[in-house]
Write a protein that holds these residues in place. Structure first.
Motif, PDB file in Angstrom:
ATOM      1  N   ILE A  64       0.569  -1.117   0.434  1.00  0.00           N
ATOM      2  CA  ILE A  64       0.321   0.067   0.035  1.00  0.00           C
ATOM      3  C   ILE A  64       0.860   1.652   0.178  1.00  0.00           C
ATOM      4  O   ILE A  64       0.912   1.806   1.154  1.00  0.00           O
ATOM      5  N   VAL A  65       1.329   1.967  -0.790  1.00  0.00           N
ATOM      6  CA  VAL A  65       2.134   2.891  -1.015  1.00  0.00           C
ATOM      7  C   VAL A  65       0.939   4.662  -0.823  1.00  0.00           C
ATOM      8  O   VAL A  65       2.103   5.355  -0.289  1.00  0.00           O
ATOM      9  N   GLN A  66      -0.086   5.073  -0.946  1.00  0.00           N
ATOM     10  CA  GLN A  66      -0.521   5.902  -0.447  1.00  0.00           C
ATOM     11  C   GLN A  66      -1.747   5.875   0.064  1.00  0.00           C
ATOM     12  O   GLN A  66      -2.940   4.983  -0.744  1.00  0.00           O
ATOM     13  N   ILE A  67      -2.377   6.256   1.161  1.00  0.00           N
ATOM     14  CA  ILE A  67      -4.040   6.490   1.653  1.00  0.00           C
ATOM     15  C   ILE A  67      -4.017   7.799   1.593  1.00  0.00           C
ATOM     16  O   ILE A  67      -3.877   8.479   2.092  1.00  0.00           O
ATOM     17  N   ASP A  68      -4.932   8.258   1.224  1.00  0.00           N
ATOM     18  CA  ASP A  68      -5.254   9.609   0.784  1.00  0.00           C
ATOM     19  C   ASP A  68      -4.213  10.300   0.229  1.00  0.00           C
ATOM     20  O   ASP A  68      -3.729   9.748  -0.535  1.00  0.00           O
ATOM     21  N   ARG A  69      -3.448  11.217   0.825  1.00  0.00           N
ATOM     22  CA  ARG A  69      -2.803  12.304   0.282  1.00  0.00           C
ATOM     23  C   ARG A  69      -1.289  12.045   1.401  1.00  0.00           C
ATOM     24  O   ARG A  69      -0.017  12.304   1.495  1.00  0.00           O
ATOM     25  N   THR A  70      -1.228  10.573   2.724  1.00  0.00           N
ATOM     26  CA  THR A  70      -0.596  10.135   2.872  1.00  0.00           C
ATOM     27  C   THR A  70       0.260   8.885   2.061  1.00  0.00           C
ATOM     28  O   THR A  70      -0.059   8.048   2.154  1.00  0.00           O
ATOM     29  N   MET A  71       1.395   9.400   2.648  1.00  0.00           N
ATOM     30  CA  MET A  71       2.405   8.432   1.925  1.00  0.00           C
ATOM     31  C   MET A  71       2.695   7.218   2.820  1.00  0.00           C
ATOM     32  O   MET A  71       2.888   7.627   4.037  1.00  0.00           O
ATOM     33  N   ILE A  72       2.508   6.030   2.268  1.00  0.00           N
ATOM     34  CA  ILE A  72       2.996   4.486   3.143  1.00  0.00           C
ATOM     35  C   ILE A  72       3.942   4.486   2.691  1.00  0.00           C
ATOM     36  O   ILE A  72       4.836   4.221   3.711  1.00  0.00           O
ATOM     37  N   ILE A  73       3.645   3.322   1.858  1.00  0.00           N
ATOM     38  CA  ILE A  73       5.476   2.954   1.753  1.00  0.00           C
ATOM     39  C   ILE A  73       6.583   3.005   0.407  1.00  0.00           C
ATOM     40  O   ILE A  73       5.850   3.250  -0.966  1.00  0.00           O
ATOM     41  N   SER A  75       7.745   3.113  -2.889  1.00  0.00           N
ATOM     42  CA  SER A  75       8.394   2.166  -4.199  1.00  0.00           C
ATOM     43  C   SER A  75       9.700   2.512  -4.469  1.00  0.00           C
ATOM     44  O   SER A  75      10.179   0.897  -4.862  1.00  0.00           O
ATOM     45  N   GLU A  76      10.246   2.783  -3.855  1.00  0.00           N
ATOM     46  CA  GLU A  76      11.928   2.866  -4.492  1.00  0.00           C
ATOM     47  C   GLU A  76      12.330   1.705  -2.980  1.00  0.00           C
ATOM     48  O   GLU A  76      12.919   1.002  -3.481  1.00  0.00           O
ATOM     49  N   THR A  77      12.563   1.914  -1.654  1.00  0.00           N
ATOM     50  CA  THR A  77      13.063   0.856  -0.750  1.00  0.00           C
ATOM     51  C   THR A  77      11.940   0.118  -0.020  1.00  0.00           C
ATOM     52  O   THR A  77      12.451  -0.770   0.889  1.00  0.00           O
ATOM     53  N   HIS A  78      10.419   0.367  -1.006  1.00  0.00           N
ATOM     54  CA  HIS A  78       9.986  -0.711  -0.444  1.00  0.00           C
ATOM     55  C   HIS A  78       9.471  -0.655   1.713  1.00  0.00           C
ATOM     56  O   HIS A  78       9.099  -2.138   1.932  1.00  0.00           O
ATOM     57  N   LYS A  79      10.026   0.461   2.489  1.00  0.00           N
ATOM     58  CA  LYS A  79       9.733   0.423   3.011  1.00  0.00           C
ATOM     59  C   LYS A  79       8.799   1.399   3.911  1.00  0.00           C
ATOM     60  O   LYS A  79       8.821   2.269   3.100  1.00  0.00           O
ATOM     61  N   PRO A  80       8.354   1.614   5.379  1.00  0.00           N
ATOM     62  CA  PRO A  80       7.796   2.160   4.980  1.00  0.00           C
ATOM     63  C   PRO A  80       7.813   4.148   5.456  1.00  0.00           C
ATOM     64  O   PRO A  80       9.340   4.244   5.648  1.00  0.00           O
ATOM     65  N   VAL A  81       7.270   5.261   4.635  1.00  0.00           N
ATOM     66  CA  VAL A  81       7.714   6.042   4.415  1.00  0.00           C
ATOM     67  C   VAL A  81       8.538   7.140   5.395  1.00  0.00           C
ATOM     68  O   VAL A  81       9.110   7.372   6.168  1.00  0.00           O
ATOM     69  N   ASN A  82       7.365   6.733   6.599  1.00  0.00           N
ATOM     70  CA  ASN A  82       7.698   7.401   8.042  1.00  0.00           C
ATOM     71  C   ASN A  82       7.728   6.546   8.702  1.00  0.00           C
ATOM     72  O   ASN A  82       6.950   5.812   9.642  1.00  0.00           O
TER      73      ASN A  82
END
Length: 245
Positions: A64-73, A75-82
């Motif tokens: 899941i890379v994005q929910i609404d305007r929040t980036m989740i995972i 696509s480059e590192t395949h790890k949580p953004v935050n």
């Protein structure tokens, strides 16, 4: 240097927890056409009252890379953004304290599944090891609401081949939701991706529990080739009960 050590520590901790928890390692494609399999798979998610659990399944790897305007995972590192969205770990004593030679009690690490406090809060929970080496599958915890969700599916064991899917859905009812990918084979019921080289179009179904709510399939041979379009979901009619005279 501190950031590198922190990243290594987090990766090691997640791998250890997944190994101790007995989560099944994903090897190849999921069989997603059987209710028993779906029930067993959702058992790895820890539902919390009043929350929506959102996960993906059906290919070698998905995120899941994005929910609404929040980036989740990423696509480059395949790890949580935050890292703040990743569930925290807390130490709990195992019954009676067991003292070692160093006079420290034996403790275990568990996930902090404290309920979400705000409608905009999002938490990411490690689910299982991915079929792709060194990657982890996660699921997201959110409050019930209308959401825009973006997911990356990887039909092959290759991070360079990704199918991007997006939808808007009203997750008004708390519970577990899954986005399952499969290839639409004519004359067969929905199954998992068994042949990556097959020309059959990729489809994604949204499950609420074990019930299909929506279905999207890629268009082939049209002006919108390569795009997902929603198709009709035919639900089985309930048997009619004859009234006694």
């Amino acid at each position: 240097m501190n950031k590198i050590r922190f990243a290594v520590w987090i990766s090691t901790l997640i791998a250890t927890i997944l190994g101790l928890s007995g989560c099944q390692v994903l090897t190849g494609y999921h069989q997603i056409d059987q209710a028993e399999t779906a029930k067993a798979w959702t058992g790895n998610i820890k539902p919390i009252a009043g929350e929506v659990n959102l996960a993906c399944v059906g290919t070698y790897h998905c995120e899941i890379v994005q929910i609404d305007r929040t980036m989740i995972i990423s696509s480059e590192t395949h790890k949580p953004v935050n890292s703040n969205m990743l569930v925290a770990m807390k130490a709990t004593s195992e019954g009676k304290k067991i003292f070692t030679s160093s006079k420290h009690s034996k403790v275990t690490m568990t996930m902090d599944m404290t309920p979400l406090m705000h409608n905009n809060s999002i938490k990411i929970v490690p689910l299982s090891a991915s079929a792709m080496p060194m990657l982890t599958n996660y699921y997201a915890r959110v409050k019930p609401a209308k959401r825009e969700v973006h997911v990356n599916f990887y039909p092959e064991n290759n991070v360079g081949y990704v199918e991007r899917f997006a939808m808007i859905h009203d997750f008004s009812t708390p519970g577990t939701y899954q986005l399952r990918a499969y290839q639409n084979k004519p004359g067969q019921k929905s199954g998992s991706l068994l042949e990556t080289a097959s020309p059959e179009p990729l489809c994604v179904e949204l499950y609420q529990g074990n019930t299909v709510q929506r279905r999207f399939c890629k268009q082939i041979g049209t002006d919108y080739q390569g795009e997902f379009a929603e198709t009709r979901v035919i639900k089985a009619a309930s048997p009619k009960i004859k009234a006694k005279v």
